[in-house]
Design a protein around this motif. Structure first.
Motif, PDB file in Angstrom:
ATOM      1  N   LEU A 121       0.808  -1.216   0.000  1.00 17.41           N
ATOM      2  CA  LEU A 121       0.000   0.000   0.000  1.00 17.41           C
ATOM      3  C   LEU A 121       0.845   1.272   0.000  1.00 17.41           C
ATOM      4  O   LEU A 121       0.305   2.375  -0.129  1.00 17.41           O
ATOM      5  CB  LEU A 121      -0.902   0.030   1.238  1.00 17.41           C
ATOM      6  CG  LEU A 121      -1.772  -1.196   1.502  1.00 17.41           C
ATOM      7  CD1 LEU A 121      -2.590  -0.998   2.774  1.00 17.41           C
ATOM      8  CD2 LEU A 121      -2.663  -1.487   0.320  1.00 17.41           C
ATOM      9  N   MET A 122       2.152   1.116   0.143  1.00 15.74           N
ATOM     10  CA  MET A 122       3.037   2.260   0.293  1.00 15.74           C
ATOM     11  C   MET A 122       3.867   2.486  -0.958  1.00 15.74           C
ATOM     12  O   MET A 122       4.152   1.534  -1.684  1.00 15.74           O
ATOM     13  CB  MET A 122       3.937   2.052   1.505  1.00 15.74           C
ATOM     14  CG  MET A 122       3.171   1.769   2.783  1.00 15.74           C
ATOM     15  SD  MET A 122       2.108   3.130   3.312  1.00 15.74           S
ATOM     16  CE  MET A 122       3.328   4.161   4.153  1.00 15.74           C
ATOM     17  N   ALA A 155      14.472   2.695   8.533  1.00 14.94           N
ATOM     18  CA  ALA A 155      13.521   2.166   9.508  1.00 14.94           C
ATOM     19  C   ALA A 155      12.478   1.294   8.833  1.00 14.94           C
ATOM     20  O   ALA A 155      12.157   1.481   7.649  1.00 14.94           O
ATOM     21  CB  ALA A 155      12.821   3.312  10.232  1.00 14.94           C
ATOM     22  N   PRO A 156      11.923   0.326   9.552  1.00 15.64           N
ATOM     23  CA  PRO A 156      10.777  -0.414   9.022  1.00 15.64           C
ATOM     24  C   PRO A 156       9.584   0.516   8.866  1.00 15.64           C
ATOM     25  O   PRO A 156       9.597   1.658   9.342  1.00 15.64           O
ATOM     26  CB  PRO A 156      10.526  -1.486  10.090  1.00 15.64           C
ATOM     27  CG  PRO A 156      11.101  -0.911  11.339  1.00 15.64           C
ATOM     28  CD  PRO A 156      12.282  -0.084  10.918  1.00 15.64           C
ATOM     29  N   LEU A 157       8.537   0.041   8.216  1.00 15.48           N
ATOM     30  CA  LEU A 157       7.347   0.863   8.040  1.00 15.48           C
ATOM     31  C   LEU A 157       6.669   1.156   9.380  1.00 15.48           C
ATOM     32  O   LEU A 157       6.194   2.267   9.620  1.00 15.48           O
ATOM     33  CB  LEU A 157       6.350   0.174   7.104  1.00 15.48           C
ATOM     34  CG  LEU A 157       6.781   0.008   5.647  1.00 15.48           C
ATOM     35  CD1 LEU A 157       5.752  -0.807   4.882  1.00 15.48           C
ATOM     36  CD2 LEU A 157       6.972   1.373   4.994  1.00 15.48           C
ATOM     37  N   SER A 174       6.798   4.854  10.716  1.00 22.94           N
ATOM     38  CA  SER A 174       8.096   5.491  10.926  1.00 22.94           C
ATOM     39  C   SER A 174       8.160   6.817  10.172  1.00 22.94           C
ATOM     40  O   SER A 174       7.333   7.108   9.295  1.00 22.94           O
ATOM     41  CB  SER A 174       9.210   4.564  10.435  1.00 22.94           C
ATOM     42  OG  SER A 174       9.097   4.344   9.035  1.00 22.94           O
ATOM     43  N   ALA A 175       9.150   7.624  10.505  1.00 21.86           N
ATOM     44  CA  ALA A 175       9.338   8.898   9.810  1.00 21.86           C
ATOM     45  C   ALA A 175       9.545   8.674   8.319  1.00 21.86           C
ATOM     46  O   ALA A 175       9.034   9.435   7.490  1.00 21.86           O
ATOM     47  CB  ALA A 175      10.520   9.650  10.414  1.00 21.86           C
ATOM     48  N   ALA A 179       7.274  10.395   5.488  1.00 20.74           N
ATOM     49  CA  ALA A 179       7.900  11.372   4.586  1.00 20.74           C
ATOM     50  C   ALA A 179       7.874  10.912   3.131  1.00 20.74           C
ATOM     51  O   ALA A 179       7.962  11.747   2.223  1.00 20.74           O
ATOM     52  CB  ALA A 179       9.334  11.643   5.021  1.00 20.74           C
ATOM     53  N   ASP A 180       7.763   9.621   2.893  1.00 13.79           N
ATOM     54  CA  ASP A 180       7.723   9.103   1.524  1.00 13.79           C
ATOM     55  C   ASP A 180       6.387   9.350   0.833  1.00 13.79           C
ATOM     56  O   ASP A 180       6.260   9.108  -0.372  1.00 13.79           O
ATOM     57  CB  ASP A 180       8.012   7.599   1.511  1.00 13.79           C
ATOM     58  CG  ASP A 180       9.496   7.282   1.654  1.00 13.79           C
ATOM     59  OD1 ASP A 180      10.310   8.224   1.549  1.00 13.79           O
ATOM     60  OD2 ASP A 180       9.838   6.105   1.872  1.00 13.79           O
TER      61      ASP A 180
END
Length: 223
Positions: A121-122, A155-157, A174-175, A179-180
């Motif tokens: 989903l990302m 970092a992991p999701l 995660s940040a 941010a993505d």
């Protein structure tokens, strides 16, 4: 960072809901499905009230939270409960919601499967975040036990988070995951949040976690 000021909170909510709906509609012109990240808390509720009636193909929208308390969905503290009451209604009831809380288990045990389901989903097409007066966003708290991991570029999701004064264990994006997002918005109200935002601009993310996403954000503020 882009700061957008409004004359009052009603104007902010209507304008921001229209912006989010427009960006989702544009994203759906290019992708079969799109992901929307949304926060919990009280501030976004009126935005959700306007957004849920937007005329777009909600059945092609995947909705995820920026963070969640590890409590059942019927608990008063559940962000999922807020979402079901304020966003996943009207036309937006057709959206597909992906909760983080898994009954009868722990965050440690649930995270691997949650991450596996989340990865396709990302990145999100559109993200809406909030910010606390302590300069946290999502559940990235200044004194969080896993803040260093959550701020890591690799970092992991999802990251489990506990912090002093925070009642429930949290699961947070995660940040990097935040941010993505292709389009990132933040909604804040009041003089205290405006002051916190201005402080965060001059602090490292370890002290002001919201700083980890400000470069990419459009911040919507009303007194």
């Amino acid at each position: 960072m882009k700061l957008i000021e409004y004359a009052d909170r009603d104007m902010l909510c209507i304008d921001l809901a229209n912006k989010l709906a427009g960006e989702l509609t544009a994203a759906l012109m290019h992708d079969e499905r799109v992901t929307l990240i949304v926060p919990g808390g009280t501030t976004p509720g009126p935005v959700f009230d306007a957004l849920c009636a937007a005329d777009l193909e909600w059945s092609r929208v995947d909705v995820i939270l920026s963070d969640e308390r590890w409590v059942p969905e019927d608990a008063p503290a559940s962000n999922a409960r807020l979402l079901r009451e304020r966003l996943l209604a009207d036309r937006a009831e057709a959206a597909r919601f992906h909760p983080f809380y898994v009954p009868d288990t722990t965050p440690e045990a649930a995270l691997p499967a949650l991450e596996e389901a989340l990865a396709p989903l990302m990145p999100a097409a559109v993200a809406l975040l909030g910010m606390g007066a302590d300069m946290h966003t999502a559940s990235l708290f200044p004194r969080g036990d896993n803040l260093r991991l959550a701020l890591d570029p690799k970092a992991p999701l999802l990251v489990e988070m506990r912090a002093p004064g925070v009642e429930h264990t949290r699961v947070t994006l995660s940040a990097r995951a935040l941010a993505d997002s292709l389009s990132l918005h933040m909604v804040i109200n009041g003089a205290d949040k405006r002051e916190a935002l201005e402080r965060a601009m001059d602090l490292p993310p370890e002290e002001a976690p919201v700083a980890s996403v400000l470069d990419e954000a459009s911040v919507h503020w009303a007194e």
